[in-house]
Design an enzyme around this catalytic site. Structure first.
Site, PDB file in Angstrom:
ATOM      1  N   ASP A 156       0.834  -1.197   0.000  1.00 54.11           N
ATOM      2  CA  ASP A 156       0.000   0.000   0.000  1.00 54.11           C
ATOM      3  C   ASP A 156       0.875   1.255   0.000  1.00 54.11           C
ATOM      4  O   ASP A 156       1.959   1.256  -0.584  1.00 54.11           O
ATOM      5  CB  ASP A 156      -0.916  -0.049   1.234  1.00 54.11           C
ATOM      6  CG  ASP A 156      -2.250   0.639   1.016  1.00 54.11           C
ATOM      7  OD1 ASP A 156      -2.256   1.877   0.886  1.00 54.11           O
ATOM      8  OD2 ASP A 156      -3.285  -0.052   0.985  1.00 54.11           O
ATOM      9  N   HIS A 187      -3.712   6.055   3.849  1.00 53.62           N
ATOM     10  CA  HIS A 187      -4.458   4.907   3.323  1.00 53.62           C
ATOM     11  C   HIS A 187      -3.935   3.585   3.883  1.00 53.62           C
ATOM     12  O   HIS A 187      -4.696   2.752   4.398  1.00 53.62           O
ATOM     13  CB  HIS A 187      -4.362   4.933   1.799  1.00 53.62           C
ATOM     14  CG  HIS A 187      -5.195   3.927   1.092  1.00 53.62           C
ATOM     15  ND1 HIS A 187      -4.725   2.680   0.742  1.00 53.62           N
ATOM     16  CD2 HIS A 187      -6.471   3.991   0.640  1.00 53.62           C
ATOM     17  CE1 HIS A 187      -5.667   2.016   0.103  1.00 53.62           C
ATOM     18  NE2 HIS A 187      -6.744   2.783   0.032  1.00 53.62           N
ATOM     19  N   SER A 342     -11.287  -0.284  -0.838  1.00 52.31           N
ATOM     20  CA  SER A 342     -10.015  -0.335  -0.108  1.00 52.31           C
ATOM     21  C   SER A 342     -10.225  -0.685   1.355  1.00 52.31           C
ATOM     22  O   SER A 342      -9.351  -1.265   1.997  1.00 52.31           O
ATOM     23  CB  SER A 342      -9.301   1.020  -0.177  1.00 52.31           C
ATOM     24  OG  SER A 342      -8.509   1.138  -1.327  1.00 52.31           O
TER      25      SER A 342
END
Length: 396
Positions: A156, A187, A342
């Site tokens: 990621d 994120h 996600s």
């Protein structure tokens, strides 16, 4: 770092010659690395033949530099158990020469991959309780093993490994995109928190390994994603953890045969792999790595067991999981709420880690186990799409 740009019309079919390896194209408007390509060798290419091919590539590097192609040459080398290849910067003449080598299976442009997050807002979490109760509820019910002895590779934007949510269980693994060992978007930290955070996580005792492949804009080249998968497999193998590992990729882009092939190698090696379906409300068959059939592709559900409006759908989807208004860790401490597929994928990775620890199943069997335990509760899941929602098998 190599720059990115968006092409308006791009097709390399004209470069192909008789008996040459196929040079794949990318859709109009796809964002690619300028002059960047991924080269995949044929399955029967031996290590010796691969080494000879790389020596030849090195010999033409000097010629490319003389032609004025800055930074030309091989950037990443891939040596999976059943896939060999490399990526780099090459001009058209060199790509034509590469495709004419009988050991090459195909060549494709190095497209840009992005994270699958859509919104951020402040709301209470609900995903943990939902995946541990068949009919919903307020409490998260789980076995105290909670992912003990399982490693979670978060491929990621990086992870804030010092965040208190991880209680010292998070470590930095590798950085394949820039020289900043931090999470520039939040994120990756959010994803890791859902997998293994003490408050927001499912597998609360699992170890997190940060593998950075996305930059501070949430983007990265396909070649770097493949390198991240390759690194994760090698790292897990070195430590004897292949069948006790989960790998999560909450990211995606246009279809890539190379990325799909590489992702499949992780499953063949023994790992569980969860990927996000995408946030364009379209069939995920055109996206990678979501279209790779051997991975666990996860779509996003809402609090009332409906399909999230943004979530991709289609036959490639294996399960739905909570992906709307998900609260998890934020870099620097504290928390934040995000929505997207996600956020759904790490729920699956967390439950997989939980079941690997609790039931002793190998990682590459965990997706099947998740589907066996899942409940057919999603309303209006989309055409040719499963209605099954992730469940941890708590018995509630």
């Amino acid at each position: 770092m190599t720059g990115f740009f968006t092409i308006l019309s791009f097709s390399l079919a004209a470069l192909s010659v008789t008996n040459a390896a196929q040079i794949l194209s990318v859709p109009k408007g796809a964002e690619v690395v300028p002059n960047g390509y991924i080269v995949v060798m044929k399955d029967d290419t031996s290590q010796q033949d691969f080494s000879s091919h790389r020596v030849w590539i090195s010999s033409i590097h000097h010629n490319m530099t003389r032609r004025g192609l800055d930074g030309a040459g091989v950037k990443q080398t891939y040596d999976f158990d059943h896939l060999r290849g490399y990526s780099g910067i090459f001009d058209e003449d060199t790509i034509k020469d590469i495709s004419n080598d009988p050991k090459v299976a195909f060549v494709e442009p190095d497209a840009i991959i992005s994270q699958h997050v859509v919104v951020q807002q402040r709301k209470a979490p609900w995903g943990l309780s939902r995946l541990s109760n068949r009919r919903g509820g307020r409490n998260y019910v789980f076995d105290s093993s909670a992912g003990s002895g399982v490693w979670a590779y978060v491929v990621d934007s990086g992870v804030d490994v010092r965040h208190s949510e991880f209680q010292g269980r998070a470590v930095w693994g590798s950085n394949l995109v820039d020289n900043k060992n931090s999470d520039g978007t939040g994120h990756g930290t959010h994803v890791a928190g859902t997998i293994a955070g003490k408050t927001y996580g499912i597998a609360k005792n699992a170890k997190v390994v940060a593998v950075k492949v996305l930059n501070s804009e949430g983007k990265g080249p396909t070649s770097g994603i493949i390198a991240g998968i390759n690194w994760s497999i090698r790292h897990a193998r070195k430590h004897g953890m292949l069948q006790k590992s989960v790998l999560n990729m909450s990211l995606g882009g246009t279809y890539s045969a190379g990325l799909n092939h590489a992702t499949a190698q992780a499953i063949k090696a023994g790992m569980f792999v969860s990927v996000s379906a995408g946030n364009d409300n379209i069939n995920s068959n055109g996206n990678s790595p979501a279209s790779e059939r051997s991975v666990c592709t996860i779509a996003a559900s809402t609090e009332n067991d409906g399909k999230a409006s943004f979530s991709n759908w289609g036959p490639a989807v294996d399960l739905y999981a909570p992906g709307h208004n998900i609260l998890s860790a934020r870099p620097g401490g504290g928390s934040q709420t995000m929505s997207g597929t996600s956020m759904a994928a790490p729920h699956a990775a967390g439950v997989a880690a939980y079941l690997i620890a609790k039931e002793g199943i190998p990682g590459n069997r965990a997706c099947l186990r998740l589907k066996q335990l899942s409940q057919p509760t999603i309303r209006n899941p989309g055409p040719d799409t499963t209605s099954r929602l992730l469940y941890n098998g708590s018995g509630r």
